[in-house]
Design a protein around this motif. Structure first.
Motif, PDB file in Angstrom:
ATOM      1  N   GLU A   1       0.897  -1.544   0.398  1.00  0.00           N
ATOM      2  CA  GLU A   1      -0.002  -0.175   0.497  1.00  0.00           C
ATOM      3  C   GLU A   1       0.984   1.226   0.041  1.00  0.00           C
ATOM      4  OE1 GLU A   1      -2.612  -0.283   3.866  1.00  0.00           O
ATOM      5  OE2 GLU A   1      -4.010  -1.714   2.389  1.00  0.00           O
ATOM      6  N   ALA A   2       2.300   0.859   0.809  1.00  0.00           N
ATOM      7  CA  ALA A   2       2.734   2.815   0.962  1.00  0.00           C
ATOM      8  C   ALA A   2       3.223   2.522  -0.489  1.00  0.00           C
ATOM      9  CB  ALA A   2       3.961   2.197   2.127  1.00  0.00           C
ATOM     10  N   GLU A   3       3.491   1.882  -1.020  1.00  0.00           N
ATOM     11  CA  GLU A   3       4.241   1.619  -2.895  1.00  0.00           C
ATOM     12  C   GLU A   3       3.809   2.299  -3.774  1.00  0.00           C
ATOM     13  OE1 GLU A   3       7.684  -1.615  -2.394  1.00  0.00           O
ATOM     14  OE2 GLU A   3       5.737  -1.823  -2.789  1.00  0.00           O
ATOM     15  N   ILE A   4       2.528   1.897  -3.542  1.00  0.00           N
ATOM     16  CA  ILE A   4       1.147   2.261  -4.148  1.00  0.00           C
ATOM     17  C   ILE A   4       0.844   3.820  -4.018  1.00  0.00           C
ATOM     18  CG2 ILE A   4      -0.947   1.399  -5.100  1.00  0.00           C
ATOM     19  CD1 ILE A   4      -1.172  -1.167  -3.983  1.00  0.00           C
ATOM     20  N   ALA A   5       0.739   4.656  -2.906  1.00  0.00           N
ATOM     21  CA  ALA A   5       0.385   5.648  -2.427  1.00  0.00           C
ATOM     22  C   ALA A   5       1.760   6.148  -2.506  1.00  0.00           C
ATOM     23  CB  ALA A   5       0.664   5.530  -1.087  1.00  0.00           C
ATOM     24  N   GLN A   6       2.961   5.453  -3.235  1.00  0.00           N
ATOM     25  CA  GLN A   6       4.253   6.454  -3.815  1.00  0.00           C
ATOM     26  C   GLN A   6       3.972   6.987  -5.106  1.00  0.00           C
ATOM     27  OE1 GLN A   6       7.870   5.182  -2.929  1.00  0.00           O
ATOM     28  NE2 GLN A   6       8.766   6.505  -3.613  1.00  0.00           N
ATOM     29  N   VAL A   7       3.500   5.934  -5.869  1.00  0.00           N
ATOM     30  CA  VAL A   7       3.914   5.644  -7.329  1.00  0.00           C
ATOM     31  C   VAL A   7       1.956   6.669  -7.970  1.00  0.00           C
ATOM     32  CG1 VAL A   7       2.932   4.580  -9.103  1.00  0.00           C
ATOM     33  CG2 VAL A   7       3.843   3.720  -7.297  1.00  0.00           C
ATOM     34  N   MET A   8       0.984   6.664  -7.584  1.00  0.00           N
ATOM     35  CA  MET A   8      -0.122   7.524  -7.238  1.00  0.00           C
ATOM     36  C   MET A   8      -0.068   8.589  -6.788  1.00  0.00           C
ATOM     37  SD  MET A   8      -2.784   4.298  -7.547  1.00  0.00           S
ATOM     38  CE  MET A   8      -4.483   5.183  -8.468  1.00  0.00           C
ATOM     39  N   GLY A   9       1.033   8.768  -5.807  1.00  0.00           N
ATOM     40  CA  GLY A   9       0.770  10.481  -5.202  1.00  0.00           C
ATOM     41  C   GLY A   9      -0.354  10.713  -4.198  1.00  0.00           C
ATOM     42  N   VAL A  10      -0.919   9.881  -3.554  1.00  0.00           N
ATOM     43  CA  VAL A  10      -1.823   9.525  -3.193  1.00  0.00           C
ATOM     44  C   VAL A  10      -2.018   8.896  -1.331  1.00  0.00           C
ATOM     45  CG1 VAL A  10      -3.506   8.993  -4.419  1.00  0.00           C
ATOM     46  CG2 VAL A  10      -3.071   7.671  -3.633  1.00  0.00           C
ATOM     47  N   SER A  11      -2.374   9.259  -0.700  1.00  0.00           N
ATOM     48  CA  SER A  11      -2.242   8.511   0.999  1.00  0.00           C
ATOM     49  C   SER A  11      -3.070   7.362   1.034  1.00  0.00           C
ATOM     50  CB  SER A  11      -2.911   9.361   1.732  1.00  0.00           C
ATOM     51  OG  SER A  11      -4.586   8.685   1.632  1.00  0.00           O
ATOM     52  N   ARG A  12      -2.196   7.000   1.399  1.00  0.00           N
ATOM     53  CA  ARG A  12      -2.783   4.646   2.157  1.00  0.00           C
ATOM     54  C   ARG A  12      -3.706   4.786   2.259  1.00  0.00           C
ATOM     55  NH1 ARG A  12       1.302   2.335   6.077  1.00  0.00           N
ATOM     56  NH2 ARG A  12       0.944   0.043   5.194  1.00  0.00           N
ATOM     57  N   GLY A  13      -4.063   5.586   2.756  1.00  0.00           N
ATOM     58  CA  GLY A  13      -5.498   5.763   3.134  1.00  0.00           C
ATOM     59  C   GLY A  13      -6.371   5.311   1.172  1.00  0.00           C
ATOM     60  N   THR A  14      -6.183   6.494   0.827  1.00  0.00           N
ATOM     61  CA  THR A  14      -6.800   6.815  -0.321  1.00  0.00           C
ATOM     62  C   THR A  14      -6.391   5.108  -1.182  1.00  0.00           C
ATOM     63  OG1 THR A  14      -6.516   8.599  -0.846  1.00  0.00           O
ATOM     64  CG2 THR A  14      -7.413   7.476  -2.099  1.00  0.00           C
ATOM     65  N   VAL A  15      -5.176   4.243  -0.876  1.00  0.00           N
ATOM     66  CA  VAL A  15      -5.539   3.594  -1.856  1.00  0.00           C
ATOM     67  C   VAL A  15      -6.436   2.136  -1.437  1.00  0.00           C
ATOM     68  CG1 VAL A  15      -3.666   1.420  -2.046  1.00  0.00           C
ATOM     69  CG2 VAL A  15      -3.078   3.846  -2.365  1.00  0.00           C
ATOM     70  N   LYS A  16      -6.023   1.838  -0.103  1.00  0.00           N
ATOM     71  CA  LYS A  16      -6.907   1.054   0.812  1.00  0.00           C
ATOM     72  C   LYS A  16      -8.452   1.392  -0.048  1.00  0.00           C
ATOM     73  CE  LYS A  16      -4.831  -0.115   5.100  1.00  0.00           C
ATOM     74  NZ  LYS A  16      -5.173   0.345   6.433  1.00  0.00           N
TER      75      LYS A  16
END
Length: 179
Positions: free
Chosen positions: A146-161
């Motif tokens: 989730e942290a890596e996805i948040a970094q790639v997408m430029g969003v928070s971990r909560g948004t990824v979830k």
């Protein structure tokens, strides 16, 4: 590929290696995975390859300006996702003026390789909104955290979830309806 090239400590030969050698090794090791990522986001092979090629060319041109060469792979992923966003925006703008046209990306060869179920899942994922599609591809195709996805997408971990959760619910509903 030799992982010291990507994660070399400052001052070591890999960290300050010539751009042509390091970027060539990165290209050899990660091009295929990045093209697959781009393909899942844009839906056609030619655009996916163009996005990845442009990304590597940009890294090569900017090599001397990269501050943290140990983070090149995450940078490449983010740049590919951003490149795919640009392709999709361009298509949307062209579509407004010309009318929407389905992009033919199913060659006979590709259709034969993908089973009907995989094709249905692929089409269902392609129908998702951009952010949901990106989150699912990064999570389940690249197996990023989730942290890596948040970094790639430029969003928070909560948004990824929440985005991933909503996308999975939509997919489950859509694929159940097709049965």
């Amino acid at each position: 590929m030799n992982s010291e090239i990507i994660h070399a400590p400052p001052g070591s030969p890999g960290a300050e290696g010539s751009a042509d050698i390091v970027v060539t090794e990165l290209f050899r090791a990660h091009r295929l995975a990045l093209v697959r990522l781009a393909f899942l986001l844009v839906g056609d092979q030619e655009s996916a390859e163009d996005v990845v090629q442009d990304t590597f060319a940009a890294v090569f041109r900017r090599w001397s300006k990269l501050s943290d060469r140990g983070e090149v792979l995450p940078y490449l992923r983010k740049a590919v996702v951003n490149g795919c966003r640009m392709v999709l925006r361009r298509r949307a703008i062209i579509g407004r003026f010309r009318g929407h046209r389905e992009i033919p990306f199913w060659s006979a060869e590709a259709a034969a390789l993908l089973g009907e179920t995989r094709r249905q899942v692929f089409l269902a994922v392609r129908a998702l909104p951009r952010r949901q599609r990106e989150a699912l591809v990064l999570r389940f195709y690249l197996d990023l955290s989730e942290a890596e996805i948040a970094q790639v997408m430029g969003v928070s971990r909560g948004t990824v979830k929440s985005t991933t959760s909503r996308a999975l619910k939509v997919l489950a509903t859509q694929l159940q309806e097709e049965r």
